[in-house]
Design a protein around this motif. Structure first.
Motif, PDB file in Angstrom:
ATOM      1  N   ARG A 185      -7.145 -27.684   3.410  1.00  0.00           N
ATOM      2  CA  ARG A 185      -5.424 -27.914   3.198  1.00  0.00           C
ATOM      3  C   ARG A 185      -4.966 -26.732   3.418  1.00  0.00           C
ATOM      4  N   MET A 186      -3.453 -26.709   3.664  1.00  0.00           N
ATOM      5  CA  MET A 186      -2.646 -25.455   3.898  1.00  0.00           C
ATOM      6  C   MET A 186      -2.499 -24.844   2.367  1.00  0.00           C
ATOM      7  N   ARG A 187      -2.821 -23.409   2.668  1.00  0.00           N
ATOM      8  CA  ARG A 187      -2.989 -22.637   1.599  1.00  0.00           C
ATOM      9  C   ARG A 187      -2.572 -21.117   1.812  1.00  0.00           C
ATOM     10  N   PHE A 188      -2.130 -20.181   1.012  1.00  0.00           N
ATOM     11  CA  PHE A 188      -2.159 -18.760   1.247  1.00  0.00           C
ATOM     12  C   PHE A 188      -3.327 -18.171   0.667  1.00  0.00           C
ATOM     13  N   GLU A 189      -3.922 -17.520   1.666  1.00  0.00           N
ATOM     14  CA  GLU A 189      -5.344 -17.017   1.270  1.00  0.00           C
ATOM     15  C   GLU A 189      -5.179 -15.747   0.072  1.00  0.00           C
ATOM     16  N   THR A 190      -4.073 -15.026  -0.113  1.00  0.00           N
ATOM     17  CA  THR A 190      -3.900 -14.085  -0.972  1.00  0.00           C
ATOM     18  C   THR A 190      -3.033 -14.388  -2.361  1.00  0.00           C
ATOM     19  N   ASP A 191      -2.783 -13.510  -3.105  1.00  0.00           N
ATOM     20  CA  ASP A 191      -1.797 -13.727  -4.425  1.00  0.00           C
ATOM     21  C   ASP A 191      -0.784 -12.495  -4.174  1.00  0.00           C
ATOM     22  N   GLN A 192      -0.594 -12.170  -2.742  1.00  0.00           N
ATOM     23  CA  GLN A 192       0.201 -11.064  -2.581  1.00  0.00           C
ATOM     24  C   GLN A 192       1.723 -11.158  -2.065  1.00  0.00           C
ATOM     25  N   PHE A 193       2.071 -12.528  -1.979  1.00  0.00           N
ATOM     26  CA  PHE A 193       3.445 -12.829  -1.272  1.00  0.00           C
ATOM     27  C   PHE A 193       4.547 -12.899  -2.328  1.00  0.00           C
ATOM     28  N   TYR A 194       4.552 -11.946  -3.261  1.00  0.00           N
ATOM     29  CA  TYR A 194       5.550 -11.856  -4.219  1.00  0.00           C
ATOM     30  C   TYR A 194       6.419 -10.555  -3.975  1.00  0.00           C
ATOM     31  N   VAL A 195       7.664 -10.722  -4.999  1.00  0.00           N
ATOM     32  CA  VAL A 195       8.529  -9.614  -4.527  1.00  0.00           C
ATOM     33  C   VAL A 195       8.099  -8.063  -5.298  1.00  0.00           C
ATOM     34  N   LYS A 196       7.524  -7.438  -4.393  1.00  0.00           N
ATOM     35  CA  LYS A 196       6.599  -6.135  -4.702  1.00  0.00           C
ATOM     36  C   LYS A 196       7.738  -5.051  -5.122  1.00  0.00           C
ATOM     37  N   ALA A 197       7.353  -4.283  -5.860  1.00  0.00           N
ATOM     38  CA  ALA A 197       8.104  -2.988  -6.081  1.00  0.00           C
ATOM     39  C   ALA A 197       7.915  -1.795  -5.139  1.00  0.00           C
ATOM     40  N   PRO A 198       9.114  -0.934  -4.788  1.00  0.00           N
ATOM     41  CA  PRO A 198       8.989   0.051  -3.876  1.00  0.00           C
ATOM     42  C   PRO A 198       7.873   0.981  -3.956  1.00  0.00           C
ATOM     43  N   GLU A 199       7.304   0.985  -5.161  1.00  0.00           N
ATOM     44  CA  GLU A 199       6.111   2.024  -5.293  1.00  0.00           C
ATOM     45  C   GLU A 199       4.997   1.325  -4.511  1.00  0.00           C
ATOM     46  N   GLU A 200       4.898   0.206  -4.672  1.00  0.00           N
ATOM     47  CA  GLU A 200       3.715  -0.643  -3.955  1.00  0.00           C
ATOM     48  C   GLU A 200       3.659  -0.523  -2.337  1.00  0.00           C
ATOM     49  N   PHE A 201       5.015  -0.567  -1.945  1.00  0.00           N
ATOM     50  CA  PHE A 201       5.151  -0.210  -0.427  1.00  0.00           C
ATOM     51  C   PHE A 201       4.845   1.292   0.087  1.00  0.00           C
ATOM     52  N   GLU A 202       5.089   2.053  -0.798  1.00  0.00           N
ATOM     53  CA  GLU A 202       4.880   3.555  -0.882  1.00  0.00           C
ATOM     54  C   GLU A 202       3.326   3.405  -0.470  1.00  0.00           C
ATOM     55  N   ARG A 203       2.725   2.909  -1.493  1.00  0.00           N
ATOM     56  CA  ARG A 203       1.254   3.150  -1.476  1.00  0.00           C
ATOM     57  C   ARG A 203       0.678   2.530   0.009  1.00  0.00           C
ATOM     58  N   ALA A 204       1.147   1.365   0.272  1.00  0.00           N
ATOM     59  CA  ALA A 204       0.669   0.629   1.511  1.00  0.00           C
ATOM     60  C   ALA A 204       1.020   1.351   2.808  1.00  0.00           C
ATOM     61  N   PHE A 205       2.318   1.810   3.008  1.00  0.00           N
ATOM     62  CA  PHE A 205       2.665   2.351   4.310  1.00  0.00           C
ATOM     63  C   PHE A 205       3.330   3.963   4.263  1.00  0.00           C
ATOM     64  N   GLY A 206       3.272   4.524   3.225  1.00  0.00           N
ATOM     65  CA  GLY A 206       3.670   5.626   2.936  1.00  0.00           C
ATOM     66  C   GLY A 206       3.383   6.791   3.751  1.00  0.00           C
ATOM     67  N   HIS A 207       1.899   6.497   3.918  1.00  0.00           N
ATOM     68  CA  HIS A 207       0.994   7.721   4.555  1.00  0.00           C
ATOM     69  C   HIS A 207       1.084   7.268   6.008  1.00  0.00           C
ATOM     70  N   VAL A 208       1.203   6.057   6.619  1.00  0.00           N
ATOM     71  CA  VAL A 208       1.222   5.601   8.136  1.00  0.00           C
ATOM     72  C   VAL A 208       2.373   5.414   8.660  1.00  0.00           C
TER      73      VAL A 208
END
Length: 542
Positions: free
Chosen positions: A236-259
């Motif tokens: 069935r249709m499903r999202f494979e992770t539990d990451q599609f939420y309204v994340k905080a700025p710090e989480e984006f900094e960790r994900a993309f701040g270096h690249v």
């Protein structure tokens, strides 16, 4: 804390796909210190005004957008071969008032001209209505990520240049996401490299579908409702992770701040570029064509005075031979009402209503006698909009139209359901088909229905779920929270059975969300210009 703005987000108005309630969204965004947030629901803009008003009240800048479905061919194509109805995703954000109007036109044309399983645009109308709009390449279903995965970098680069030609002046962005998907993690470096090679700005998003990480399971239940599946169904249709939420700025900094730190900065830069002001609270009533040399006020006064004289004749006939009718109170009341109507600028409104009711009666279409506060208006009685004499029953005009608190008069009009369409057709012919539309309405998930729906998805026995649902009082406005407070047996069931606890946890999560959109049983809008200059159209699939 680094600043960040969410620019790809689906609310409850992405029906049975988004689990984010607007009020909770703006509260969370404000709490995280974000200056703005975008709304980009699938295929439409039905949450726009709700979002705009609530965000502004919370001191958050609302960025108005939509995630549109883009067909690779023509929006007029209706292909039936498997895979040929593919459509790409594309995020569009209104940068200016002109962009907002263009976004409305695109969404409307997607529904009216391009609808095939879903509302679709093509690049032809993107080019026509691209001014004032910012675009991003969207999720893995966007054209550029698909081309990267299936046809290679050269073809993807060509597509980037095409989008930059449609959205020039730095209005097209390549979108990278932090959602934990293996395919996304593979695509992000390629998208970053493509951005550097083509000189295209990057933007980081999260394709939010729910508010908190813990809401992923609730969203999964929602997807089951959308697809008619149970939670255990394979494939069935499903999202494979539990990451599609309204994340905080710090989480984006960790994900993309270096690249790709520029992808984070660009979210704020885009928010600063977007300035849309909706014209709310102003009437957009069409002009009523009056006889040459007359104003609306003069014509309404003429019709009302003549109509009252005819009512006097009827009163005398009813009273019997030799009986008189006391006319002076009626004349005074009519003069008072007309003065209020003229001072509030609603003469044209009365003429519009009078006209379509006159048409219906002349065609022999049954019309109701009037109800609600409109029955308090002698002008409405004189015009035969209503059939209730307000003086005979002591009805107050001020309940209908109050000069101290001016709001649009509300005249409830009832037409026979069998010929109601004839009245709507008359209105379309008189004011222009493009200026008339029926109102959308939403079916929301009430407490009992939410419990029954979740019970089915969790594969609980029907009899058990039915027993639980019937313990929820059927009162209007009843919520699960209130039901638990007033019905101790429900609390006992939750304590005694973990499955029942799970049922209520998910039911509370989906309660109040919009389940489907449909045509309002009564409401018809008549505007002074094409509807699509003010609001988008939504096509009912049936």
């Amino acid at each position: 804390m680094k600043e960040f703005v969410h620019l790809h987000l689906h609310s409850q108005y992405s029906l049975l796909d988004g689990a984010i309630k607007i009020e909770e969204l703006v509260r969370k965004v404000a709490g995280m210190g974000m200056p703005a947030v975008a709304l980009t629901d699938h295929g439409g803009m039905i949450g726009t005004v709700d979002f705009y008003e609530k965000a502004n009240r919370a001191g958050i800048k609302p960025i108005i957008g939509a995630e549109l479905y883009l067909t690779p061919g023509s929006r007029h194509d209706r292909k039936t071969a498997p895979g040929e109805d593919r459509s790409y995703h594309l995020i569009l954000l209104a940068e200016s008032d002109e962009g907002y109007r263009n976004l409305i036109r695109l969404v409307s044309r997607a529904h009216v001209e391009g609808f095939y399983y879903r509302p679709r645009v093509d690049k032809e109308i993107l080019r026509e209505h691209s001014r004032g709009i910012l675009a991003t390449s969207a999720c893995l279903q966007g054209e550029i990520p698909v081309l990267l995965a299936e046809e290679g970098k050269k073809r993807a680069a060509e597509a980037v240049e095409e989008y930059k030609e449609i959205f020039p002046d730095g209005r097209f962005f390549l979108e990278i996401q932090d959602n934990g998907l293996t395919e996304q993690n593979r695509a992000n470096p390629e998208l970053i490299a493509l951005a550097r090679k083509t000189g295209t700005p990057l933007v980081a998003t999260n394709d939010c579908h729910y508010l908190e990480r813990k809401d992923a399971r609730v969203h999964d239940v929602l997807l089951c409702l959308q697809t008619g599946k149970v939670i255990s169904a394979e494939g069935r249709m499903r999202f494979e992770t539990d990451q599609f939420y309204v994340k905080a700025p710090e989480e984006f900094e960790r994900a993309f701040g270096h690249v790709a730190p520029d992808a984070l900065k660009n979210t704020v830069a885009i928010a600063e570029r977007c300035h849309v002001k909706l014209d709310l609270g102003h009437n957009k009533i069409p002009d009523f064509r009056v006889p040459e040399g007359m104003t609306s006020e003069q014509y309404l006064r003429k019709l009302s005075t003549e109509g009252l004289l005819r009512r006097f004749e009827e009163m005398r006939r009813r009273a019997g031979k030799g009986r008189t009718v006391e006319e002076e109170p009626y004349r005074k009341r009519l003069e008072y009402e007309l003065a209020v109507i003229e001072s509030t600028g609603f003469s044209g409104y009365f003429l519009i209503v009078w006209d379509f009711i006159r048409f219906a009666k002349e065609q022999g279409i049954p019309v109701g006698p009037g109800r609600g506060s409109a029955a308090g208006s002698l002008v409405a009685y004189a015009l035969r909009i209503t059939e209730v004499d307000p003086l005979a029953y002591g009805l107050l005009f001020e309940r209908f139209l109050n000069p101290e608190r001016i709001s649009l008069p509300d005249i409830d009009c009832d037409f026979c359901k069998d010929r109601r369409d004839e009245v709507i057709r008359y209105v379309e012919d008189r004011y222009g088909k493009e200026n008339v539309a029926q109102i959308i309405t939403f079916g929301t998930m009430k407490a009992r229905a939410a419990v029954r729906d979740v019970g089915r998805v969790l594969e609980m026995p029907y009899a058990e779920v039915d027993k639980i649902a019937k313990l929820i009082p059927p009162d209007l406005g009843m919520t699960i929270e209130r039901a638990l407070a007033i019905e101790p047996r429900l609390t006992d069931m939750i304590r005694g059975d973990a499955k029942v606890g799970e049922l209520f946890e998910y039911a509370k999560g989906i309660e109040g969300l919009s389940r489907h959109a449909s045509t309002h049983a009564a409401g018809v809008v008549i505007a002074n210009r094409p509807i699509t200059e003010y609001v988008p159209l939504h096509r009912n699939p049936n």
